[in-house]
Design a protein around this motif. Structure first.
Motif, short mmCIF file in Angstrom:
data_model
loop_
_atom_site.label_atom_id
_atom_site.label_comp_id
_atom_site.label_asym_id
_atom_site.label_seq_id
_atom_site.Cartn_x
_atom_site.Cartn_y
_atom_site.Cartn_z
N ALA A 59 0.83 -1.21 0.00
CA ALA A 59 0.00 0.00 0.00
C ALA A 59 0.87 1.25 0.00
O ALA A 59 0.55 2.24 -0.67
CB ALA A 59 -0.93 -0.01 1.22
N VAL A 60 1.97 1.21 0.75
CA VAL A 60 2.89 2.34 0.75
C VAL A 60 3.53 2.51 -0.63
O VAL A 60 3.69 3.63 -1.13
CB VAL A 60 3.98 2.16 1.83
CG1 VAL A 60 5.01 3.28 1.74
CG2 VAL A 60 3.35 2.14 3.21
N SER A 61 3.88 1.39 -1.27
CA SER A 61 4.46 1.46 -2.61
C SER A 61 3.50 2.13 -3.59
O SER A 61 3.89 2.98 -4.39
CB SER A 61 4.80 0.05 -3.12
OG SER A 61 5.81 -0.51 -2.34
N LEU A 62 2.23 1.72 -3.54
CA LEU A 62 1.24 2.34 -4.41
C LEU A 62 1.12 3.83 -4.12
O LEU A 62 1.04 4.66 -5.05
CB LEU A 62 -0.12 1.65 -4.22
CG LEU A 62 -1.27 2.20 -5.07
CD1 LEU A 62 -0.97 2.05 -6.55
CD2 LEU A 62 -2.58 1.47 -4.71
N ASN A 63 1.14 4.19 -2.84
CA ASN A 63 1.09 5.59 -2.44
C ASN A 63 2.25 6.38 -3.06
O ASN A 63 2.06 7.46 -3.62
CB ASN A 63 1.12 5.69 -0.92
CG ASN A 63 1.29 7.11 -0.40
OD1 ASN A 63 2.39 7.64 -0.39
ND2 ASN A 63 0.20 7.72 0.03
N LEU A 64 3.45 5.83 -2.98
CA LEU A 64 4.63 6.51 -3.48
C LEU A 64 4.59 6.66 -5.00
O LEU A 64 4.96 7.71 -5.55
CB LEU A 64 5.89 5.76 -3.05
CG LEU A 64 6.20 5.78 -1.55
CD1 LEU A 64 7.30 4.78 -1.22
CD2 LEU A 64 6.61 7.18 -1.11
N VAL A 65 4.16 5.60 -5.70
CA VAL A 65 4.10 5.66 -7.16
C VAL A 65 3.06 6.67 -7.61
O VAL A 65 3.31 7.50 -8.49
CB VAL A 65 3.81 4.26 -7.74
CG1 VAL A 65 3.52 4.35 -9.23
CG2 VAL A 65 4.98 3.33 -7.49
N VAL A 66 1.86 6.61 -7.01
CA VAL A 66 0.81 7.57 -7.37
C VAL A 66 1.24 8.99 -7.01
O VAL A 66 1.02 9.93 -7.78
CB VAL A 66 -0.51 7.19 -6.67
CG1 VAL A 66 -1.56 8.29 -6.85
CG2 VAL A 66 -1.05 5.87 -7.21
N TYR A 67 1.87 9.12 -5.86
CA TYR A 67 2.40 10.41 -5.41
C TYR A 67 3.34 11.01 -6.46
O TYR A 67 3.24 12.18 -6.83
CB TYR A 67 3.13 10.17 -4.09
CG TYR A 67 3.90 11.31 -3.48
CD1 TYR A 67 3.27 12.24 -2.68
CD2 TYR A 67 5.28 11.40 -3.65
CE1 TYR A 67 3.99 13.27 -2.08
CE2 TYR A 67 6.01 12.42 -3.05
CZ TYR A 67 5.35 13.35 -2.26
OH TYR A 67 6.07 14.36 -1.67
N GLY A 68 4.25 10.18 -6.97
CA GLY A 68 5.20 10.67 -7.95
C GLY A 68 4.59 10.94 -9.30
O GLY A 68 4.87 11.96 -9.93
N GLY A 121 -3.32 13.45 -3.42
CA GLY A 121 -3.34 14.71 -2.69
C GLY A 121 -1.96 15.21 -2.33
O GLY A 121 -1.61 16.37 -2.56
N THR A 122 -1.14 14.34 -1.77
CA THR A 122 0.22 14.76 -1.39
C THR A 122 1.11 14.92 -2.62
O THR A 122 2.05 15.72 -2.60
CB THR A 122 0.85 13.75 -0.42
OG1 THR A 122 0.82 12.44 -0.99
CG2 THR A 122 0.13 13.75 0.91
N GLY A 123 0.81 14.18 -3.71
CA GLY A 123 1.58 14.35 -4.94
C GLY A 123 1.47 15.74 -5.51
O GLY A 123 2.43 16.30 -6.05
#
Length: 435
Positions: A59-68, A121-123
């Motif tokens: 889930a963190v990986s998905l967050n980071l990829v979407v963020y970027g 949002g954070t991206g």
């Protein structure tokens, strides 16, 4: 027509750029705090729901990829719809994504909320936001301002992470998630009140602009944000410089947000260190990064950015090769030295990378180009978060993950020395065609 207010001779007024920069800094600090909270919540979520490390780190990986991947499109959205509107709605999305985790019951809901809502949002509140503000509002001290904005990611850890770790260890992780949601919701109206899209919107010019400065032409309404982002990528991809920056920033993300940001706390816990102690160490890394990144911004205005990046990646690689041997149940002097050293280097790579984007692709394209380079940073972070989770689950510790990251940083250091000093005509991206 903008009214001109006459002031008595000899009086001075703080330039609006500094007020915009202050609110931008607050939004970047908050976004970094929202992002860094995931590392402190991995084990509490696993204990509460019985999920595996692969599930939570996924889930963190998905967050980071979407963020970027959000970053270049967010930069294009800011160009078309305005910084204030995009940032305000992004804060609302972060509040919704974090708040709804309080009622989740299934792993797919974690992936949806952490991965997509908080990731998008954070991206939009990432370093691309800071780069856009710095490029629009500052001519003088731009490198220092970018350095301060870059340090905000560490300041977010400093402000939020120990509090989140204590809440997760005490009353529970839901209190930590609720804190994130409330802070994001409170920040949105402040951004709407203070931030403006261009200096001309309030009848001024960028800080330090020459007397003959003229504002850049606005993005045409017929150019959608997606088309602008993709077109800029297509043009930048013709340049060897873009791919070198893309690759090195991918490694930067792998070795920071993906590995240290996500797995330092659980890795230290594997060695017997309490989570609250390791969270405080991670926050301390943030303290020293404030100094390191602001200093990097100052150096970027004076030293060749290629050599700065070489030094940053080279010494980061050496430090990651030895960190596994330094972790233990207590904080020994050698581990404290690593925290100081690594903290000074955490995101010091950002100011020279932003400067190289501007130098080789021009001020008009620099924000979106850096958005794509930053996307590679977070995709690298996402891959690293998943990779380190798999290594830990399969081998029982993080040793191979540390060694991999250290080796990649040494590769990045070598790549930085292959960057040309000036943009080559054969590599310069073509001027954009009319949409």
């Amino acid at each position: 027509m903008t009214a001109v207010v006459e002031r008595p001779p000899g009086t001075r007024r703080l330039h609006r750029a500094w007020l915009v920069a202050l609110v931008t800094l607050g939004a970047l600090i908050a976004a970094a705090g929202f992002r860094s909270s995931t590392g402190a919540l991995l084990e509490p979520l696993e204990e509460d729901f019985g999920w595996s490390r692969a599930t939570t780190s996924g889930a963190v990986s998905l967050n980071l990829v979407v963020y970027g991947l959000t970053a270049p499109f967010a930069a294009a959205l800011m160009e078309r719809f305005g910084v204030r509107r995009v940032v305000g709605w992004s804060l609302v999305l972060v509040a919704a994504g974090s708040g709804l985790t309080l009622v989740m019951t299934q792993a797919w809901q974690l992936w949806l909320l952490w991965g997509f809502a908080v990731g998008i949002g954070t991206g939009a509140l990432a370093l691309v936001f800071g780069a856009v503000v710095a490029n629009r509002w500052f001519v003088s001290h731009r490198g220092v301002v970018v350095g301060v904005f870059s340090a905000a990611s560490s300041t977010g850890q400093l402000v939020f992470l120990p509090t989140i770790a204590h809440l997760a260890d005490g009353p529970g992780w839901r209190y930590a998630a609720g804190l994130v949601a409330a802070f994001a919701l409170l920040l949105a109206p402040l951004v709407a009140w203070v931030v403006r899209d261009q200096p001309a919107d309030v009848g001024t010019t960028p800080y330090g602009a020459p007397a003959d400065w003229t504002p850049p032409p606005p993005v045409t309404a017929s150019a959608s944000a997606a088309r602008l982002a993709v077109r800029t990528l297509r043009e930048a991809a013709r340049s060897r410089v873009f791919w070198i920056l893309f690759a090195t920033f991918w490694i930067c993300g792998w070795s920071t947000n993906g590995l240290i940001g996500t797995h330092f706390i659980p890795a230290a816990h594997d060695h017997g260190m309490p989570e609250t102690t390791s969270a405080s160490l991670l926050a301390l890394i943030g303290v020293f990064d404030i100094v390191g990144t602001i200093a990097s911004g100052w150096l970027t205005d004076r030293v060749d950015s290629r050599y700065l990046l070489f030094g940053y990646y080279f010494f980061r690689g050496l430090s990651l090769l030895v960190v596994h041997a330094l972790l233990g149940p207590t904080v020994e002097p050698s581990l404290f030295v690593f925290v100081v050293f690594y903290g000074l280097d955490w995101v010091a790579t950002v100011p020279p990378t932003v400067a190289l984007c501007r130098q080789h692709f021009g001020a008009e394209k620099a924000g979106v180009v850096f958005g794509w380079v930053f996307a590679s940073h977070m995709v690298g972070a996402g891959v690293a978060a998943a990779y380190a989770g798999w290594i830990r689950q399969g081998l029982g510790d993080y040793l191979v993950a540390w060694l991999t990251a250290g080796g990649l940083c040494l590769v990045a250091a070598g790549l930085c020395l292959t960057l040309p000093r000036h943009s080559q005509p054969s590599e310069a991206p073509a001027r954009p065609s009319s949409p």
